[in-house]
Write a protein that holds these residues in place. Structure first.
Motif, PDB file in Angstrom:
ATOM      1  N   PHE A 125      -6.432  16.433 -12.334  1.00  0.00           N
ATOM      2  CA  PHE A 125      -5.721  15.394 -11.580  1.00  0.00           C
ATOM      3  C   PHE A 125      -6.660  14.353 -10.975  1.00  0.00           C
ATOM      4  O   PHE A 125      -6.409  13.166 -11.057  1.00  0.00           O
ATOM      5  CB  PHE A 125      -4.883  15.997 -10.460  1.00  0.00           C
ATOM      6  N   ASP A 126      -7.732  14.810 -10.352  1.00  0.00           N
ATOM      7  CA  ASP A 126      -8.632  13.881  -9.666  1.00  0.00           C
ATOM      8  C   ASP A 126      -9.217  12.843 -10.613  1.00  0.00           C
ATOM      9  O   ASP A 126      -9.345  11.682 -10.259  1.00  0.00           O
ATOM     10  CB  ASP A 126      -9.755  14.628  -8.953  1.00  0.00           C
ATOM     11  N   SER A 127      -9.588  13.248 -11.798  1.00  0.00           N
ATOM     12  CA  SER A 127     -10.195  12.295 -12.723  1.00  0.00           C
ATOM     13  C   SER A 127      -9.152  11.435 -13.431  1.00  0.00           C
ATOM     14  O   SER A 127      -9.401  10.278 -13.735  1.00  0.00           O
ATOM     15  CB  SER A 127     -11.056  13.023 -13.749  1.00  0.00           C
ATOM     16  N   VAL A 128      -7.973  11.981 -13.674  1.00  0.00           N
ATOM     17  CA  VAL A 128      -6.939  11.241 -14.388  1.00  0.00           C
ATOM     18  C   VAL A 128      -6.254  10.235 -13.472  1.00  0.00           C
ATOM     19  O   VAL A 128      -6.048   9.086 -13.838  1.00  0.00           O
ATOM     20  CB  VAL A 128      -5.892  12.213 -14.988  1.00  0.00           C
ATOM     21  N   TYR A 129      -5.906  10.663 -12.272  1.00  0.00           N
ATOM     22  CA  TYR A 129      -5.214   9.801 -11.327  1.00  0.00           C
ATOM     23  C   TYR A 129      -6.198   9.277 -10.283  1.00  0.00           C
ATOM     24  O   TYR A 129      -5.986   9.403  -9.090  1.00  0.00           O
ATOM     25  CB  TYR A 129      -4.076  10.563 -10.643  1.00  0.00           C
ATOM     26  N   ASN A 130      -7.281   8.700 -10.749  1.00  0.00           N
ATOM     27  CA  ASN A 130      -8.299   8.165  -9.853  1.00  0.00           C
ATOM     28  C   ASN A 130      -7.798   6.804  -9.351  1.00  0.00           C
ATOM     29  O   ASN A 130      -8.023   5.777  -9.968  1.00  0.00           O
ATOM     30  CB  ASN A 130      -9.634   8.021 -10.593  1.00  0.00           C
ATOM     31  N   PHE A 131      -7.116   6.823  -8.214  1.00  0.00           N
ATOM     32  CA  PHE A 131      -6.425   5.645  -7.717  1.00  0.00           C
ATOM     33  C   PHE A 131      -6.494   5.647  -6.200  1.00  0.00           C
ATOM     34  O   PHE A 131      -6.312   6.666  -5.571  1.00  0.00           O
ATOM     35  CB  PHE A 131      -4.958   5.705  -8.168  1.00  0.00           C
ATOM     36  N   ASN A 132      -6.757   4.495  -5.628  1.00  0.00           N
ATOM     37  CA  ASN A 132      -6.780   4.397  -4.180  1.00  0.00           C
ATOM     38  C   ASN A 132      -6.197   3.057  -3.771  1.00  0.00           C
ATOM     39  O   ASN A 132      -6.829   2.009  -3.959  1.00  0.00           O
ATOM     40  CB  ASN A 132      -8.206   4.561  -3.652  1.00  0.00           C
ATOM     41  N   ALA A 133      -5.004   3.088  -3.210  1.00  0.00           N
ATOM     42  CA  ALA A 133      -4.318   1.857  -2.813  1.00  0.00           C
ATOM     43  C   ALA A 133      -5.084   1.102  -1.745  1.00  0.00           C
ATOM     44  O   ALA A 133      -5.018  -0.125  -1.683  1.00  0.00           O
ATOM     45  CB  ALA A 133      -2.908   2.190  -2.322  1.00  0.00           C
ATOM     46  N   LEU A 134      -5.819   1.806  -0.897  1.00  0.00           N
ATOM     47  CA  LEU A 134      -6.578   1.127   0.151  1.00  0.00           C
ATOM     48  C   LEU A 134      -7.688   0.269  -0.455  1.00  0.00           C
ATOM     49  O   LEU A 134      -7.899  -0.877  -0.031  1.00  0.00           O
ATOM     50  CB  LEU A 134      -7.162   2.135   1.137  1.00  0.00           C
ATOM     51  N   LEU A 183       9.470  -2.093   7.996  1.00  0.00           N
ATOM     52  CA  LEU A 183       8.443  -1.807   6.986  1.00  0.00           C
ATOM     53  C   LEU A 183       8.996  -0.871   5.917  1.00  0.00           C
ATOM     54  O   LEU A 183       8.815  -1.107   4.715  1.00  0.00           O
ATOM     55  CB  LEU A 183       7.197  -1.202   7.640  1.00  0.00           C
ATOM     56  N   TYR A 184       9.670   0.198   6.319  1.00  0.00           N
ATOM     57  CA  TYR A 184      10.265   1.139   5.363  1.00  0.00           C
ATOM     58  C   TYR A 184      11.233   0.424   4.427  1.00  0.00           C
ATOM     59  O   TYR A 184      11.279   0.705   3.237  1.00  0.00           O
ATOM     60  CB  TYR A 184      11.030   2.244   6.090  1.00  0.00           C
ATOM     61  N   GLU A 185      12.030  -0.488   4.988  1.00  0.00           N
ATOM     62  CA  GLU A 185      12.995  -1.228   4.171  1.00  0.00           C
ATOM     63  C   GLU A 185      12.276  -2.056   3.112  1.00  0.00           C
ATOM     64  O   GLU A 185      12.727  -2.128   1.961  1.00  0.00           O
ATOM     65  CB  GLU A 185      13.880  -2.102   5.055  1.00  0.00           C
ATOM     66  N   GLN A 186      11.160  -2.670   3.482  1.00  0.00           N
ATOM     67  CA  GLN A 186      10.379  -3.443   2.510  1.00  0.00           C
ATOM     68  C   GLN A 186       9.811  -2.535   1.422  1.00  0.00           C
ATOM     69  O   GLN A 186       9.813  -2.897   0.244  1.00  0.00           O
ATOM     70  CB  GLN A 186       9.225  -4.169   3.207  1.00  0.00           C
ATOM     71  N   VAL A 187       9.332  -1.367   1.830  1.00  0.00           N
ATOM     72  CA  VAL A 187       8.769  -0.425   0.863  1.00  0.00           C
ATOM     73  C   VAL A 187       9.855   0.028  -0.112  1.00  0.00           C
ATOM     74  O   VAL A 187       9.637   0.040  -1.331  1.00  0.00           O
ATOM     75  CB  VAL A 187       8.120   0.785   1.569  1.00  0.00           C
ATOM     76  N   LEU A 188      11.007   0.389   0.401  1.00  0.00           N
ATOM     77  CA  LEU A 188      12.102   0.832  -0.474  1.00  0.00           C
ATOM     78  C   LEU A 188      12.545  -0.292  -1.414  1.00  0.00           C
ATOM     79  O   LEU A 188      12.851  -0.042  -2.583  1.00  0.00           O
ATOM     80  CB  LEU A 188      13.279   1.332   0.368  1.00  0.00           C
ATOM     81  N   ILE A 242       0.839  -1.207   0.000  1.00  0.00           N
ATOM     82  CA  ILE A 242       0.000   0.000   0.000  1.00  0.00           C
ATOM     83  C   ILE A 242       0.872   1.255   0.000  1.00  0.00           C
ATOM     84  O   ILE A 242       0.665   2.176  -0.786  1.00  0.00           O
ATOM     85  CB  ILE A 242      -0.953   0.006   1.214  1.00  0.00           C
ATOM     86  N   LEU A 243       1.864   1.289   0.884  1.00  0.00           N
ATOM     87  CA  LEU A 243       2.733   2.469   0.978  1.00  0.00           C
ATOM     88  C   LEU A 243       3.551   2.659  -0.290  1.00  0.00           C
ATOM     89  O   LEU A 243       3.784   3.791  -0.726  1.00  0.00           O
ATOM     90  CB  LEU A 243       3.629   2.363   2.212  1.00  0.00           C
ATOM     91  N   CYS A 244       3.955   1.552  -0.903  1.00  0.00           N
ATOM     92  CA  CYS A 244       4.689   1.626  -2.170  1.00  0.00           C
ATOM     93  C   CYS A 244       3.804   2.237  -3.253  1.00  0.00           C
ATOM     94  O   CYS A 244       4.233   3.142  -3.971  1.00  0.00           O
ATOM     95  CB  CYS A 244       5.147   0.224  -2.565  1.00  0.00           C
ATOM     96  N   GLU A 245       2.573   1.765  -3.358  1.00  0.00           N
ATOM     97  CA  GLU A 245       1.651   2.301  -4.360  1.00  0.00           C
ATOM     98  C   GLU A 245       1.334   3.772  -4.097  1.00  0.00           C
ATOM     99  O   GLU A 245       1.227   4.566  -5.031  1.00  0.00           O
ATOM    100  CB  GLU A 245       0.373   1.469  -4.396  1.00  0.00           C
ATOM    101  N   MET A 246       1.197   4.145  -2.831  1.00  0.00           N
ATOM    102  CA  MET A 246       0.948   5.549  -2.497  1.00  0.00           C
ATOM    103  C   MET A 246       2.127   6.419  -2.913  1.00  0.00           C
ATOM    104  O   MET A 246       1.944   7.522  -3.434  1.00  0.00           O
ATOM    105  CB  MET A 246       0.675   5.701  -0.995  1.00  0.00           C
ATOM    106  N   ALA A 247       3.332   5.925  -2.683  1.00  0.00           N
ATOM    107  CA  ALA A 247       4.524   6.683  -3.055  1.00  0.00           C
ATOM    108  C   ALA A 247       4.619   6.848  -4.573  1.00  0.00           C
ATOM    109  O   ALA A 247       4.946   7.928  -5.069  1.00  0.00           O
ATOM    110  CB  ALA A 247       5.779   5.992  -2.524  1.00  0.00           C
TER     111      ALA A 247
END
Length: 118
Positions: free
Chosen positions: A70-79, A106-111, A47-52
């Motif tokens: 932006f809102d219509s083009v990047y309509n994305f929600n990792a949750l 967790l940060y290490e996994q995200v990176l 989730i954090l990776c996709e948010m980043a």
């Protein structure tokens, strides 16, 4: 460190501080959070990776759209894509804010996930 990693770390720090400040406790002590409200580590890392990545795309305006679109083009929600409620996400951030060693892992996994997507 790459600019995207720095932006990502700033984003996570800001989100952590915000959500930790929003959670109230009942008796002046730290809330204990039931394991059922904590998102699994691998899912949270995804989730954090996709948010980043989403934030990075917005910052770089990959598709070259105006800010009004932006809102219509990047309509994305990792949750939503991971079937995680905002409450579970918030609880998980709160848990990690109280367990810095786990947060570091967790940060290490995200990176690592971000580096794999290069």
């Amino acid at each position: 460190m790459k600019k995207a990693n720095i932006i990502f770390l700033k984003f996570l720090a800001l989100v952590s501080i915000f959500y930790a400040g929003c959670i109230k406790n009942n008796e002046g002590g730290l809330n204990t959070i039931s394991a059922q409200y904590i998102v699994e580590e691998d899912t949270m890392a995804s989730i954090l990776c996709e948010m980043a990545l989403t934030e990075s795309a917005l910052n770089q305006n990959v598709q070259n759209y105006s800010a009004a679109k932006f809102d219509s083009v990047y309509n994305f929600n990792a949750l939503i894509s991971h079937n995680v409620s905002k409450e579970r996400f918030d609880s998980t951030l709160y848990y990690y804010s109280k367990h810095p060693e786990d947060y570091k892992t967790l940060y290490e996994q995200v990176l690592e996930k971000l580096n794999q997507k290069k």
